[in-house]
Design a protein around this motif. Structure first.
Motif, PDB file in Angstrom:
ATOM      1  N   ARG A   1       0.855  -1.199   0.000  1.00 14.41           N
ATOM      2  CA  ARG A   1       0.000   0.000   0.000  1.00 14.41           C
ATOM      3  C   ARG A   1       0.886   1.243   0.000  1.00 14.41           C
ATOM      4  NH1 ARG A   1      -5.224  -0.675   0.233  1.00 14.41           N
ATOM      5  NH2 ARG A   1      -6.057  -2.704   0.869  1.00 14.41           N
ATOM      6  N   PHE A   2       0.704   2.063  -0.979  1.00 13.01           N
ATOM      7  CA  PHE A   2       1.531   3.248  -1.144  1.00 13.01           C
ATOM      8  C   PHE A   2       1.237   4.230  -0.010  1.00 13.01           C
ATOM      9  CE2 PHE A   2       3.118   7.106  -3.137  1.00 13.01           C
ATOM     10  CZ  PHE A   2       4.247   6.655  -3.802  1.00 13.01           C
ATOM     11  N   THR A   3       2.283   4.679   0.675  1.00 12.85           N
ATOM     12  CA  THR A   3       2.100   5.497   1.873  1.00 12.85           C
ATOM     13  C   THR A   3       2.295   6.989   1.649  1.00 12.85           C
ATOM     14  OG1 THR A   3       4.429   5.244   2.483  1.00 12.85           O
ATOM     15  CG2 THR A   3       2.876   3.584   3.327  1.00 12.85           C
TER      16      THR A   3
ATOM     17  N   LYS B   1       8.533   8.382 -10.896  1.00 13.58           N
ATOM     18  CA  LYS B   1       7.975   8.519  -9.545  1.00 13.58           C
ATOM     19  C   LYS B   1       6.644   9.274  -9.577  1.00 13.58           C
ATOM     20  CE  LYS B   1      12.559   8.650  -7.357  1.00 13.58           C
ATOM     21  NZ  LYS B   1      13.544   9.520  -6.643  1.00 13.58           N
TER      22      LYS B   1
ATOM     23  N   ILE C   1       3.863   6.992 -10.852  1.00 15.60           N
ATOM     24  CA  ILE C   1       3.442   6.003  -9.853  1.00 15.60           C
ATOM     25  C   ILE C   1       2.600   6.663  -8.767  1.00 15.60           C
ATOM     26  CG2 ILE C   1       4.248   4.478  -8.015  1.00 15.60           C
ATOM     27  CD1 ILE C   1       6.610   3.716  -9.778  1.00 15.60           C
ATOM     28  N   ALA C   2       3.044   7.821  -8.284  1.00  7.87           N
ATOM     29  CA  ALA C   2       2.296   8.510  -7.231  1.00  7.87           C
ATOM     30  C   ALA C   2       0.900   8.896  -7.700  1.00  7.87           C
ATOM     31  CB  ALA C   2       3.070   9.747  -6.775  1.00  7.87           C
TER      32      ALA C   2
ATOM     33  N   ALA D   1      -1.146   5.785  -7.678  1.00  2.00           N
ATOM     34  CA  ALA D   1      -1.435   5.377  -6.298  1.00  2.00           C
ATOM     35  C   ALA D   1      -2.572   6.208  -5.709  1.00  2.00           C
ATOM     36  CB  ALA D   1      -0.172   5.516  -5.449  1.00  2.00           C
TER      37      ALA D   1
ATOM     38  N   ALA E   1      10.287   3.686  -4.002  1.00  6.56           N
ATOM     39  CA  ALA E   1       9.089   2.858  -3.864  1.00  6.56           C
ATOM     40  C   ALA E   1       9.044   2.184  -2.492  1.00  6.56           C
ATOM     41  CB  ALA E   1       9.042   1.823  -4.976  1.00  6.56           C
TER      42      ALA E   1
ATOM     43  N   ASN F   1       8.035   4.245   0.328  1.00  7.86           N
ATOM     44  CA  ASN F   1       6.593   4.497   0.308  1.00  7.86           C
ATOM     45  C   ASN F   1       5.769   3.219   0.482  1.00  7.86           C
ATOM     46  OD1 ASN F   1       6.009   7.460  -0.219  1.00  7.86           O
ATOM     47  ND2 ASN F   1       7.584   7.066  -1.742  1.00  7.86           N
TER      48      ASN F   1
ATOM     49  N   ILE G   1       6.140   0.084  -0.691  1.00  9.36           N
ATOM     50  CA  ILE G   1       6.065  -0.926  -1.749  1.00  9.36           C
ATOM     51  C   ILE G   1       7.272  -1.852  -1.582  1.00  9.36           C
ATOM     52  CG2 ILE G   1       5.722  -1.305  -4.218  1.00  9.36           C
ATOM     53  CD1 ILE G   1       3.626   0.486  -2.928  1.00  9.36           C
TER      54      ILE G   1
END
Length: 287
Positions: A136-138, A221, A224-225, A228, A250, A253, A255
């Motif tokens: 889970r992306f933080t 990046k 991806i963000a 997410a 990653a 965050n 992953i």
């Protein structure tokens, strides 16, 4: 080297169709993999599946999928042998059939540690590795401030042009399927120019990020963000291990690493295109 029993050596290898989707998913499950029916549907329509029917009538005893990118490259993926037929030479027979079918076409695949020795014996050479990461992306470490937005139909021509430049071959038949296959498709745009794109497609309880094409790690990046932020599912992707800064970011965050696979090629010194802008494949099953 396992000797293939005559009873298995005589079973015909046939082309698979979309009607074999559930049988392929069952075989995945048999080997402890996820069923991944959405991915199987894509692979069987965009590529060519091969398999052998189980003589007991219970589905397939082996299968794989070949995704062609013309005479310059074909990708082999999802090579599976049912547990009860494992270590009897079935996978080798299927691979030799694929080599005969593809002829002089250069080949690529992602190999697990278990499969890599067989592929090496068949002439494949490792050129790099991919690290599968999931979580889970933080948003703990912010992404660079690179403009990213949802893709539109008007972006398709520019996406195809960038993809061909980076991938090195025409994969229009794959990229044009992305709007229907993926839940989210993003582009990075700077000064009116698309500098990267990425998709997130549903796979069981995750969203898989791929393909991920970007001009640099900062753009990767940001893509991806953005993806997410668009989902409440965990993200999963396979990042080329040469992209160390992206992998580190990653993991910062949430992953985390799951496994690594070897990217291998046959009849080529390396994959075409520009690996520096190729961060993750659509799926390791299709290159």
């Amino acid at each position: 080297m396992p000797t293939l029993p005559s009873s298995l050596a005589q079973l015909p290898i046939r082309r698979l169709t979309a009607d074999d989707l559930l049988a392929c998913a069952d075989l995945s499950e048999n080997r402890g993999w996820l069923r991944e029916e959405h991915k199987w549907g894509h692979l069987l329509t965009a590529g060519t599946g091969y398999g052998i029917d189980d003589p007991t009538g219970s589905g397939l005893l082996t299968c794989c999928v070949v995704t062609s990118y013309g005479p310059g490259l074909a990708a082999i993926g999802m090579v599976l042998v049912a547990e009860q037929y494992a270590r009897q030479g079935v996978g080798r027979r299927l691979m030799r059939h694929i080599l005969a079918e593809t002829g002089d076409t250069p080949l690529t695949l992602y190999a697990t540690a278990n499969g890599q020795p067989l592929y090496e014996q068949l002439g494949f050479v490792e050129t790099s590795r991919a690290e599968m990461v999931c979580g889970r992306f933080t948003f703990t470490t912010p992404a660079p401030d690179v403009p990213v937005r949802p893709a539109t139909a008007e972006d398709l021509r520019a996406i195809l042009r960038l993809d061909r430049e980076v991938f090195g071959l025409d994969r229009t038949h794959i990229i044009t399927r992305l709007p229907a296959f993926a839940d989210h498709l993003r582009v990075a745009e700077e000064d009116g120019e698309i500098t990267g794109f990425a998709a997130a497609w549903p796979n069981m309880d995750t969203h898989v990020v791929g393909p991920l094409i970007a001009k640099d790690p900062a753009t990767a990046k940001a893509l991806i963000a953005s993806l997410a932020a668009a989902t409440d599912r965990p993200l999963r992707t396979d990042i080329d291990t040469r992209h160390t800064t992206l992998l580190s970011w990653a993991k910062e965050n949430g992953i985390d690493s799951i496994a690594t696979t070897a990217l291998m090629v046959r009849s080529l010194p390396d994959l075409p295109g520009d690996w520096r802008r190729r961060f993750a494949p659509l799926t390791v099953a299709a290159g």
